[in-house]
Write a protein that holds these residues in place. Structure first.
Motif, PDB file in Angstrom:
ATOM      1  N   TRP A  78       0.834  -1.202   0.000  1.00  0.00           N
ATOM      2  CA  TRP A  78       0.000   0.000   0.000  1.00  0.00           C
ATOM      3  C   TRP A  78       0.868   1.251   0.000  1.00  0.00           C
ATOM      4  O   TRP A  78       2.051   1.205   0.317  1.00  0.00           O
ATOM      5  N   ASN A  79       0.243   2.354  -0.375  1.00  0.00           N
ATOM      6  CA  ASN A  79       0.895   3.662  -0.277  1.00  0.00           C
ATOM      7  C   ASN A  79      -0.174   4.733  -0.111  1.00  0.00           C
ATOM      8  O   ASN A  79      -1.320   4.555  -0.519  1.00  0.00           O
ATOM      9  N   CYS A  80       0.213   5.827   0.555  1.00  0.00           N
ATOM     10  CA  CYS A  80      -0.681   6.958   0.797  1.00  0.00           C
ATOM     11  C   CYS A  80      -0.151   8.173   0.061  1.00  0.00           C
ATOM     12  O   CYS A  80       1.025   8.500   0.173  1.00  0.00           O
ATOM     13  N   PHE A  81      -1.057   8.852  -0.634  1.00  0.00           N
ATOM     14  CA  PHE A  81      -0.701  10.019  -1.423  1.00  0.00           C
ATOM     15  C   PHE A  81      -1.333  11.268  -0.850  1.00  0.00           C
ATOM     16  O   PHE A  81      -2.504  11.255  -0.472  1.00  0.00           O
ATOM     17  N   ASP A  82      -0.580  12.363  -0.824  1.00  0.00           N
ATOM     18  CA  ASP A  82      -1.127  13.675  -0.535  1.00  0.00           C
ATOM     19  C   ASP A  82      -1.889  14.101  -1.790  1.00  0.00           C
ATOM     20  O   ASP A  82      -1.328  14.141  -2.885  1.00  0.00           O
ATOM     21  N   ASP A  83      -3.170  14.387  -1.642  1.00  0.00           N
ATOM     22  CA  ASP A  83      -4.013  14.704  -2.803  1.00  0.00           C
ATOM     23  C   ASP A  83      -3.606  15.994  -3.507  1.00  0.00           C
ATOM     24  O   ASP A  83      -3.892  16.164  -4.691  1.00  0.00           O
ATOM     25  N   GLU A  84      -2.955  16.906  -2.796  1.00  0.00           N
ATOM     26  CA  GLU A  84      -2.563  18.178  -3.406  1.00  0.00           C
ATOM     27  C   GLU A  84      -1.184  18.122  -4.055  1.00  0.00           C
ATOM     28  O   GLU A  84      -0.977  18.678  -5.129  1.00  0.00           O
ATOM     29  N   THR A  85      -0.236  17.448  -3.414  1.00  0.00           N
ATOM     30  CA  THR A  85       1.141  17.453  -3.924  1.00  0.00           C
ATOM     31  C   THR A  85       1.524  16.163  -4.640  1.00  0.00           C
ATOM     32  O   THR A  85       2.579  16.103  -5.263  1.00  0.00           O
ATOM     33  N   ASN A  86       0.695  15.116  -4.505  1.00  0.00           N
ATOM     34  CA  ASN A  86       0.971  13.779  -5.037  1.00  0.00           C
ATOM     35  C   ASN A  86       2.173  13.113  -4.376  1.00  0.00           C
ATOM     36  O   ASN A  86       2.674  12.103  -4.862  1.00  0.00           O
ATOM     37  N   GLN A  87       2.650  13.666  -3.263  1.00  0.00           N
ATOM     38  CA  GLN A  87       3.745  13.042  -2.531  1.00  0.00           C
ATOM     39  C   GLN A  87       3.245  11.774  -1.845  1.00  0.00           C
ATOM     40  O   GLN A  87       2.110  11.723  -1.361  1.00  0.00           O
ATOM     41  N   VAL A  88       4.097  10.771  -1.791  1.00  0.00           N
ATOM     42  CA  VAL A  88       3.807   9.589  -0.997  1.00  0.00           C
ATOM     43  C   VAL A  88       4.181   9.937   0.436  1.00  0.00           C
ATOM     44  O   VAL A  88       5.324  10.294   0.712  1.00  0.00           O
ATOM     45  N   ILE A  89       3.211   9.871   1.342  1.00  0.00           N
ATOM     46  CA  ILE A  89       3.491  10.214   2.739  1.00  0.00           C
ATOM     47  C   ILE A  89       3.811   8.983   3.576  1.00  0.00           C
ATOM     48  O   ILE A  89       4.410   9.090   4.634  1.00  0.00           O
ATOM     49  N   ALA A  90       3.381   7.806   3.088  1.00  0.00           N
ATOM     50  CA  ALA A  90       3.639   6.563   3.801  1.00  0.00           C
ATOM     51  C   ALA A  90       3.474   5.407   2.822  1.00  0.00           C
ATOM     52  O   ALA A  90       2.757   5.525   1.822  1.00  0.00           O
ATOM     53  N   LYS A  91       4.140   4.293   3.137  1.00  0.00           N
ATOM     54  CA  LYS A  91       3.972   3.089   2.328  1.00  0.00           C
ATOM     55  C   LYS A  91       4.296   1.890   3.197  1.00  0.00           C
ATOM     56  O   LYS A  91       4.902   2.023   4.260  1.00  0.00           O
ATOM     57  N   GLY A  92       3.888   0.734   2.734  1.00  0.00           N
ATOM     58  CA  GLY A  92       4.196  -0.462   3.488  1.00  0.00           C
ATOM     59  C   GLY A  92       3.627  -1.702   2.838  1.00  0.00           C
ATOM     60  O   GLY A  92       3.097  -1.666   1.716  1.00  0.00           O
ATOM     61  N   ASN A  93       3.745  -2.793   3.553  1.00  0.00           N
ATOM     62  CA  ASN A  93       3.129  -4.050   3.123  1.00  0.00           C
ATOM     63  C   ASN A  93       2.669  -4.789   4.362  1.00  0.00           C
ATOM     64  O   ASN A  93       3.139  -4.516   5.472  1.00  0.00           O
TER      65      ASN A  93
END
Length: 188
Positions: free
Chosen positions: A136-151
């Motif tokens: 999985w990964n989490c995206f900031d909706d405004e900047t498209n930065q990945v703020i977190a990821k994992g499995n």
């Protein structure tokens, strides 16, 4: 070249990208999640000819989109209800035993992953009997930065057994601790 896999081809909704699903489907999935939680037994059911690994895997495939939508919607009540009472949760912070300990450990993470202006996606999900593996990964909706990821690897014995073992690796790049406001929103 190896054939590419579309992991969501057999599932009710596709959570492989950070795009929201239709509101009607989201409501249906959350309703299904509550039904699945109500089917959980207090004792882990045995795998038998009447409750086979094939049935467990099919139930896990039905459950997966409900799990994703509950996290996207910040439904901590559903996320906690997905755990067996005796869940074993292994992560870098240690060993947590039982639904209360696992939930208390994850509440900050859930708030960060489900905060407003962040969308989580699970590009990879695989099923094998009672095993569910995802990345999985989490995206900031405004900047498209990945703020977190994992499995994570979950052992989930279908709707009757719920998730009884969870092993997770996660990396936060931003928002490592959540605000009290987000925690309140998650626990509502």
């Amino acid at each position: 070249m190896t054939k590419r896999t579309k992991y969501y081809s057999e599932l009710m909704a596709d959570y492989s990208k950070p795009e929201l699903i239709a509101n009607e489907l989201a409501v249906e999935l959350l309703r299904d999640a509550e039904i699945y939680i109500s089917q959980r037994h207090d004792v882990l059911p045995e795998i038998t000819s009447e409750y086979s690994l094939e049935q467990v895997e099919q139930e896990n495939k039905h459950w997966w989109p409900t799990h994703c939508e509950a996290l996207r919607q910040g439904r901590g009540d559903i996320s906690a209800g997905e755990y067996a009472n005796s869940i074993v949760y292994l992560c870098a912070d240690g060993y947590f035993y039982g639904r209360i300990a696992a939930t208390n450990k994850q509440v900050n993470w859930w708030a960060i992953l489900a905060q407003p202006s962040v969308t989580i996606a699970w590009p990879i999900v695989m099923f094998n009997g009672e095993v569910v593996y995802c990345e999985w990964n989490c995206f900031d909706d405004e900047t498209n930065q990945v703020i977190a990821k994992g499995n994570e690897t979950l052992l989930r014995r279908g709707h009757r057994g719920a998730c009884y073992l969870k092993c997770e690796q996660l990396s936060f790049y931003r928002d490592v601790y959540t605000s009290d406001q987000l925690l309140y929103w998650l626990r509502r």
